[in-house]
Enzyme design. Structure first.
Site, short mmCIF file in Angstrom:
data_model
loop_
_atom_site.label_atom_id
_atom_site.label_comp_id
_atom_site.label_asym_id
_atom_site.label_seq_id
_atom_site.Cartn_x
_atom_site.Cartn_y
_atom_site.Cartn_z
N HIS A 274 0.83 -1.21 0.00
CA HIS A 274 0.00 0.00 0.00
C HIS A 274 0.86 1.26 0.00
O HIS A 274 0.52 2.27 0.62
CB HIS A 274 -0.95 -0.04 1.20
CG HIS A 274 -1.83 -1.25 1.20
ND1 HIS A 274 -3.07 -1.26 0.61
CD2 HIS A 274 -1.62 -2.50 1.67
CE1 HIS A 274 -3.60 -2.48 0.73
NE2 HIS A 274 -2.73 -3.25 1.36
N HIS B 165 -1.87 3.51 -4.83
CA HIS B 165 -1.99 2.05 -4.78
C HIS B 165 -3.45 1.62 -4.85
O HIS B 165 -4.37 2.42 -4.68
CB HIS B 165 -1.37 1.50 -3.49
CG HIS B 165 -2.11 1.91 -2.26
ND1 HIS B 165 -1.87 3.11 -1.60
CD2 HIS B 165 -3.11 1.29 -1.56
CE1 HIS B 165 -2.68 3.20 -0.56
NE2 HIS B 165 -3.44 2.12 -0.51
N ASP C 40 -6.33 -1.20 -3.38
CA ASP C 40 -6.71 -2.18 -2.37
C ASP C 40 -7.45 -3.33 -3.03
O ASP C 40 -8.42 -3.12 -3.76
CB ASP C 40 -7.65 -1.56 -1.32
CG ASP C 40 -6.96 -0.55 -0.43
OD1 ASP C 40 -5.73 -0.41 -0.51
OD2 ASP C 40 -7.68 0.11 0.36
N HIS D 149 -7.99 -7.16 1.54
CA HIS D 149 -7.40 -6.18 2.46
C HIS D 149 -8.31 -5.97 3.67
O HIS D 149 -7.83 -5.77 4.79
CB HIS D 149 -7.19 -4.86 1.71
CG HIS D 149 -6.50 -3.80 2.51
ND1 HIS D 149 -5.44 -4.04 3.36
CD2 HIS D 149 -6.72 -2.45 2.58
CE1 HIS D 149 -5.04 -2.92 3.91
NE2 HIS D 149 -5.81 -1.93 3.46
N HIS E 39 -14.63 1.19 3.16
CA HIS E 39 -13.81 0.05 2.73
C HIS E 39 -14.64 -1.24 2.69
O HIS E 39 -14.58 -2.00 1.73
CB HIS E 39 -12.63 -0.14 3.68
CG HIS E 39 -11.40 0.63 3.30
ND1 HIS E 39 -11.02 1.79 3.92
CD2 HIS E 39 -10.46 0.40 2.34
CE1 HIS E 39 -9.90 2.23 3.40
NE2 HIS E 39 -9.53 1.41 2.43
#
Length: 233
Positions: A56, A60, A62, A66, A184
């Site tokens: 990361h 970058h 994910d 992750h 996320h």
């Protein structure tokens, strides 16, 4: 006759930060480093460096695993479908947000009313203007402080739209200090990939062609990417 380039009439916009010592990094992540192993100046036939790098580091991507510990979305960068990583991207301006503010559904809907509907398969890039804080050394600490982010509800809204990817110019898609990491979980749990630490989003029109490809790391939780956009000249 030489065939014309499919990119003729477009400008390439680099959306990735340069990898170098001292760039901002999440406190628990490996810092970027480089060690010289061979050099023509030392009498070797070629020059090469060894790299120390986190999955990361810098700009970058994910991968789902992750944050997703099991199920259909538990996979790494080596299994991300390439066709999801290139195509039309909407760039949402959110430069009025700061200090842990959350971008909500209302902001996304207002953007759509002005610029056009975000469609299934699109990518969505969010410009907070945080890349202006990116720097090496002590100056770069400002990049790691109190950044804004996407609310869980807005992340779910984009999932419902069927978007392929969400990117931002901050350290993380969730706001600083978000213990639950709702954005996320909503995005990666539904196989919507996340790109963080973008730059130059100010140079993009409301819709542009975007691409970013991670390294093919077996079970990789993420990977540095070279993110670029194509915009009409």
């Amino acid at each position: 006759m030489t065939p014309s380039s499919p990119f003729e009439g477009h400008e390439w916009i680099d959306l990735s930060h340069t990898l170098e010592e001292g760039i901002p990094a999440w406190p628990t992540h490996t810092r970027f480093g480089r060690t010289l192993y061979e050099s023509q100046e030392l009498g070797d036939v070629a020059t090469h460096h060894g790299l120390t790098i986190s999955e990361h580091t810098g700009t970058h991507m994910d991968a789902p695993l992750h944050f997703i510990p099991q199920g259909r979305a538990h996979y790494g960068t080596d299994e991300i479908p390439l066709e999801r990583l290139a195509g039309r991207a909407a760039t949402i301006e959110a430069t009025g947000f700061g200090a842990g503010d959350l971008l909500g559904v209302d902001h996304v809907e207002a953007w759509e009313r002005e610029h056009g509907t975000i469609e299934r398969g699109d990518r969505v890039l969010i410009r907070y203007g945080w890349d202006e804080r990116w720097a090496t050394g002590r100056e770069g600490r400002r990049f790691l402080e109190d950044w804004p982010g996407l609310s869980g509800e807005a992340a779910e809204y984009l999932v419902g739209k069927g978007v392929a990817l969400v990117g931002c110019d901050t350290m993380a898609v969730d706001a600083a200090g978000s213990p639950e990491n709702l954005a996320h979980h909503a995005l990666l749990g539904n196989e919507v990939y996340v790109v963080e630490n973008l730059k130059n989003l100010v140079r993009l029109p409301p819709f542009a062609f975007f691409m970013a490809f991670p390294l093919k790391i077996k079970d990789g939780s993420g990977s540095p990417v070279r993110a670029v956009a194509l915009v009409p000249r």
